[in-house]
Write a protein that holds these residues in place. Sequence first.
Motif, mmCIF file in Angstrom:
data_model
loop_
_atom_site.group_PDB
_atom_site.id
_atom_site.type_symbol
_atom_site.label_atom_id
_atom_site.label_comp_id
_atom_site.label_asym_id
_atom_site.label_seq_id
_atom_site.Cartn_x
_atom_site.Cartn_y
_atom_site.Cartn_z
ATOM 1 N N VAL A 1 -5.701 5.190 5.833
ATOM 2 C CA VAL A 1 -6.186 3.771 5.457
ATOM 3 C C VAL A 1 -7.220 3.454 6.825
ATOM 4 O O VAL A 1 -8.209 2.839 6.326
ATOM 5 N N ALA A 2 -6.717 3.309 7.782
ATOM 6 C CA ALA A 2 -7.552 2.606 8.783
ATOM 7 C C ALA A 2 -8.707 3.383 9.287
ATOM 8 O O ALA A 2 -9.793 2.962 9.394
ATOM 9 N N LYS B 1 -2.999 -8.223 7.301
ATOM 10 C CA LYS B 1 -2.423 -8.421 8.859
ATOM 11 C C LYS B 1 -2.255 -6.867 9.015
ATOM 12 O O LYS B 1 -1.417 -6.229 8.151
ATOM 13 N N LEU B 2 -2.760 -6.476 10.424
ATOM 14 C CA LEU B 2 -2.487 -5.191 10.590
ATOM 15 C C LEU B 2 -1.561 -5.076 11.732
ATOM 16 O O LEU B 2 -1.617 -5.826 12.776
ATOM 17 N N THR C 1 -0.218 -6.985 4.088
ATOM 18 C CA THR C 1 0.402 -6.244 5.514
ATOM 19 C C THR C 1 0.373 -4.768 5.440
ATOM 20 O O THR C 1 0.570 -4.197 4.479
ATOM 21 N N VAL C 2 -0.495 -4.186 6.570
ATOM 22 C CA VAL C 2 -0.277 -2.766 6.779
ATOM 23 C C VAL C 2 0.150 -2.353 7.992
ATOM 24 O O VAL C 2 -0.244 -2.666 9.105
ATOM 25 N N VAL C 3 1.341 -1.637 8.202
ATOM 26 C CA VAL C 3 2.053 -1.279 9.240
ATOM 27 C C VAL C 3 1.545 0.305 9.482
ATOM 28 O O VAL C 3 1.347 0.966 8.671
ATOM 29 N N MET D 1 0.758 -1.229 -0.046
ATOM 30 C CA MET D 1 0.024 0.024 -0.174
ATOM 31 C C MET D 1 0.891 1.304 0.078
ATOM 32 O O MET D 1 0.224 2.221 -0.165
ATOM 33 N N ARG D 2 2.144 0.978 0.236
ATOM 34 C CA ARG D 2 3.192 2.400 0.064
ATOM 35 C C ARG D 2 2.881 3.269 1.230
ATOM 36 O O ARG D 2 2.869 4.484 0.934
ATOM 37 N N VAL D 3 2.305 2.586 2.476
ATOM 38 C CA VAL D 3 1.977 3.487 3.566
ATOM 39 C C VAL D 3 2.773 2.935 4.927
ATOM 40 O O VAL D 3 3.270 1.439 4.667
#
Length: 370
Positions: free
Chosen positions: A340-341, A364-365, A42-44, A1-3
């Motif tokens: 995003v969240a 996965k967050l 995956t989103v971090v 997602m490039r975030v």
Amino acid sequence: MRVGGPAERLLVAHSTEELIAHATALWDDEEPWMLLGGGSNTVVSDEGFPGTALLARNTGAAPVAPAAGEAATPPGFVRLRVQAGHNWDALVAACVDRGWAGIEALSGIPGLAGAAPVQNIGAYGQELSQVLHSIEFLDRDSGAVRRMDAAELELGYRDSILKRGLEGVVLSIDLLLTEAAETTDPTAPVAYAQLANALGVNLGDRVPIRLLRDSVLRLRAAKGMVLDSDDHDSWSSGSFFTNPIVSARFARSLPADAPRFPLHEEEPQPAVTSFEELAAGVPMRLPQPAPEPMVKLSAAWLIEHSGVARGFRLPGSGAAISSKHTLAITNRGGASAAEVAELARFVVERVRQEFGIIMVPEPKLYGLEI
């Protein structure tokens, strides 16, 4: 997602031996760490990850013979061992080139092979569970490498025992694929209506595996589901929410045009215990009520019909619903993980208010609450 922010430390495992050594050392250190394949699911958080990120980059795929004590590979099949860090779509392309069928409908899925069994990847009528033979697994509790049969993984819809808390590292996966005499030979029956329409065939018809792969890639690209650095609709983690599974009774309360797909039910055990079974020590069975039928709903339909249209974004946000598909949350350029969240929470609340259904994120967050 490039975030999202960086990890404090980055380790790269280029071989299975390095993957085992790094993972074992990290467990011994008892510091926080995360294992990453391609990171596509995956989103971090913007603060990053407070520990080590270990990248699996061991590659390779080759046919293998059964080990001593294992059942023989059935005639007409090939057992293919794929290292965890191998690019998934490159694997699919290579199998299509060889005429090995069983994963062609999974074309275009980003990420690496080791992540495939974690959530039992699936698309267009195929799931990994249909072809997965076993995995090679580094078990945290024992510290040993062991082979786990597919049945031990309790694979379900975007789910497995690996996703539910069995701690360890997937080192490689074994697939059982059908060998075609020629790459123009038909594949398994087409099992997804949209794919059948795109191919101009009926559900259940058979088509060559290369034709099926090409059609899947076109369908995915039309939805922004094939990675393209120039297409912001593909700056996403794919489907952000899983398709809800509800009782058939609840589904009847939804609008008549809401898509619903009946799930296959397990065969009920017989309610009668034979004398032979009793003599063998089998506990007496009691009649059980029939399980309530369950159906799978379309998350995309629910989102769109709760008033969240394609391209929707909150004021001032860099995150938006894909302009091609309501199931993807995308980065339009400069989005933050917090944005995003925030959009994901908005979608969850709209669907809950409209239909009484709680949407579940698929990626996965880390460090984010939805």
